[in-house]
Design a protein around this motif. Structure first.
Motif, PDB file in Angstrom:
ATOM      1  N   GLU A   1       6.656  -1.773 -10.312  1.00 16.13           N
ATOM      2  CA  GLU A   1       5.354  -1.694  -9.657  1.00 16.13           C
ATOM      3  C   GLU A   1       4.251  -2.104 -10.631  1.00 16.13           C
ATOM      4  O   GLU A   1       4.285  -1.711 -11.800  1.00 16.13           O
TER       5      GLU A   1
ATOM      6  N   GLU B   1       0.852  -1.186   0.000  1.00 19.12           N
ATOM      7  CA  GLU B   1       0.000   0.000   0.000  1.00 19.12           C
ATOM      8  C   GLU B   1       0.887   1.235   0.000  1.00 19.12           C
ATOM      9  O   GLU B   1       1.780   1.375   0.842  1.00 19.12           O
ATOM     10  N   LYS B   2       0.631   2.132  -0.948  1.00 21.34           N
ATOM     11  CA  LYS B   2       1.429   3.351  -1.041  1.00 21.34           C
ATOM     12  C   LYS B   2       0.577   4.460  -1.632  1.00 21.34           C
ATOM     13  O   LYS B   2       0.052   4.328  -2.739  1.00 21.34           O
ATOM     14  N   GLU B   3       0.418   5.531  -0.856  1.00 23.00           N
ATOM     15  CA  GLU B   3      -0.344   6.709  -1.292  1.00 23.00           C
ATOM     16  C   GLU B   3      -1.747   6.339  -1.735  1.00 23.00           C
ATOM     17  O   GLU B   3      -2.250   6.823  -2.759  1.00 23.00           O
ATOM     18  N   GLY B   4      -2.359   5.452  -0.989  1.00 26.45           N
ATOM     19  CA  GLY B   4      -3.729   5.056  -1.291  1.00 26.45           C
ATOM     20  C   GLY B   4      -3.881   4.094  -2.443  1.00 26.45           C
ATOM     21  O   GLY B   4      -5.005   3.774  -2.834  1.00 26.45           O
ATOM     22  N   LYS B   5      -2.793   3.595  -2.990  1.00 28.13           N
ATOM     23  CA  LYS B   5      -2.846   2.666  -4.119  1.00 28.13           C
ATOM     24  C   LYS B   5      -2.304   1.307  -3.679  1.00 28.13           C
ATOM     25  O   LYS B   5      -1.429   1.218  -2.821  1.00 28.13           O
ATOM     26  N   THR B   6      -2.835   0.277  -4.287  1.00 29.93           N
ATOM     27  CA  THR B   6      -2.398  -1.090  -3.996  1.00 29.93           C
ATOM     28  C   THR B   6      -1.686  -1.656  -5.212  1.00 29.93           C
ATOM     29  O   THR B   6      -2.211  -1.599  -6.327  1.00 29.93           O
TER      30      THR B   6
END
Length: 382
Positions: free
Chosen positions: A336, A317-322
């Protein structure tokens, strides 16, 4: 020779040596100095970082047997709102919330003094109508005898007959009024229509109530009067319509499950929660199952082949993205790869979109990686 000159500490000796070197090489002194400075400013190239060891998984397509679970509550299949048929002042309330009642048991009572007075008035009217009826019948009998002797006309006899018929009708009306007033008096008592449990009390003694106003809520407690209710979001309602069976487990009855069948799906959503109420009927009901108990409804869904399974450790999870880290088989570098999560399945996660079968995904050490980093596969054969 240049290295020896660079180590000299005396600037004059260094200059003299550079001059001699320029004469020997027949080169301008300035060109030799510039070459030395350029050589000193060059950095030693950094060594490439050691590939980071990671564990990976080769994504493969396989049927996924999903299973949905919802929190539930045991409710009565029939829950009635009980109220008086007449208006009046609530004089007495004999039951409390949670109390079990039997069929015909007295629950509450109104002040019936007005109804009793009306019943007495109706009784008096009935007696007056009976007297009037008897007198009209006697008159008709006398006038009928006179008609037989030709002392009166047929018209007079018909008039006496109509008077008797009217008196008879008034007596029947008074009798109906008395019956109505008697029922009104009986309606001042509220009795249980069936055996059940009082789930709510909505009026107190001293309150003036109107006909039909809810005084109690009664939940029936027969063997087949309990059901399990869940609330389902609108995006899963259509899916649940296709699943006719479910498994029910109760927190108060550990280690045991009960089979249930779908009984009803609400046609519209609740205006407050925007969820749909779904009701299940238990195939076997026992006395251990009480109203209001918490339960869990498990719904086995058909196998879905378009979903992919991954360990939970593969997700980042990073900056609201999966996303997951995908390894390039040729360069052994990671990139990614955003994915869409369908939901959990036991200890694994279901991926609905973003991956294709045959891609290699990092499953351990994903939180330490950077885009383009070279990795070393610890499980190449998987």
């Amino acid at each position: 020779m240049v290295s020896k000159i660079g180590r000299l500490s005396d600037p004059w000796l260094t200059f003299m040596n550079l001059s001699l070197l320029a004469d020997a090489l027949k080169m301008p002194l300035a060109l030799i100095v510039a070459s030395l400075l350029l050589t000193a400013c060059q950095k030693t190239p950094e060594a490439e970082p050691v590939p980071r060891p990671v564990r990976t998984l080769l994504v493969q397509s396989a049927p996924v047997q999903t299973r949905l679970e919802f929190p539930a509550e045991v409710r009565a299949r029939v829950e009635s709102k009980l109220g008086f048929r007449v208006s009046g002042k609530l004089l007495e309330r004999r039951v409390e919330v949670g109390q079990s009642v039997k069929q015909g048991q007295l629950l509450a009572r109104l002040d019936a003094s007005d109804f009793m007075l009306q019943a007495q008035a109706s009784q008096a009217q009935l007696q007056a109508a009976a007297t009037e009826r008897d007198l009209a019948r006697a008159d008709f009998a006398r006038f009928e005898d006179l008609y037989q002797k030709n002392f009166i006309s047929k018209a007079e006899l018909d008039r006496r007959r109509s008077q008797w018929d009217a008196a008879q009708a008034r007596w029947e009306q008074a009798q109906a009024n008395l019956s109505l007033q008697t029922r009104q008096t009986a309606y001042a008592e509220l009795r249980a229509p069936a055996a059940g449990v009082i789930t709510a009390v909505e009026a107190e003694p001293g309150q003036v109530v109107t006909p039909g106003q809810s005084i109690f809520r009664l939940a029936l407690t027969g063997q087949q009067d309990k059901e399990v209710v869940i609330q389902v979001p609108e995006d899963q309602v259509q899916l649940l319509r296709q699943v006719k069976t479910a498994e029910i487990s109760f927190w108060a009855i550990p280690g045991k499950t009960f089979a249930a069948s779908l009984r009803e799906v609400a046609p519209s959503a609740d205006p407050a929660t925007r969820s749909y109420s779904v009701k299940y009927t238990l195939a076997q009901q026992t006395t251990d199952i009480k109203l209001g108990m918490s339960a869990s409804v498990a719904l086995p869904l058909p196998a879905i082949s378009s979903l992919l399974r991954l360990p939970l450790t593969a997700l980042v999870e990073k900056e609201g993205k999966t996303f997951v880290w995908v390894v390039d088989e040729k360069t052994s570098r990671v990139q990614e790869n955003p994915v869409q999560v369908a939901g959990p399945s036991g200890v694994e996660i279901l991926i609905a979109a973003g991956l294709q079968p045959g891609q290699r995904v990092v499953t351990a050490g994903a939180h330490l990686l950077q885009p383009g980093l070279k990795v070393k596969l610890l499980d190449k054969t998987l």
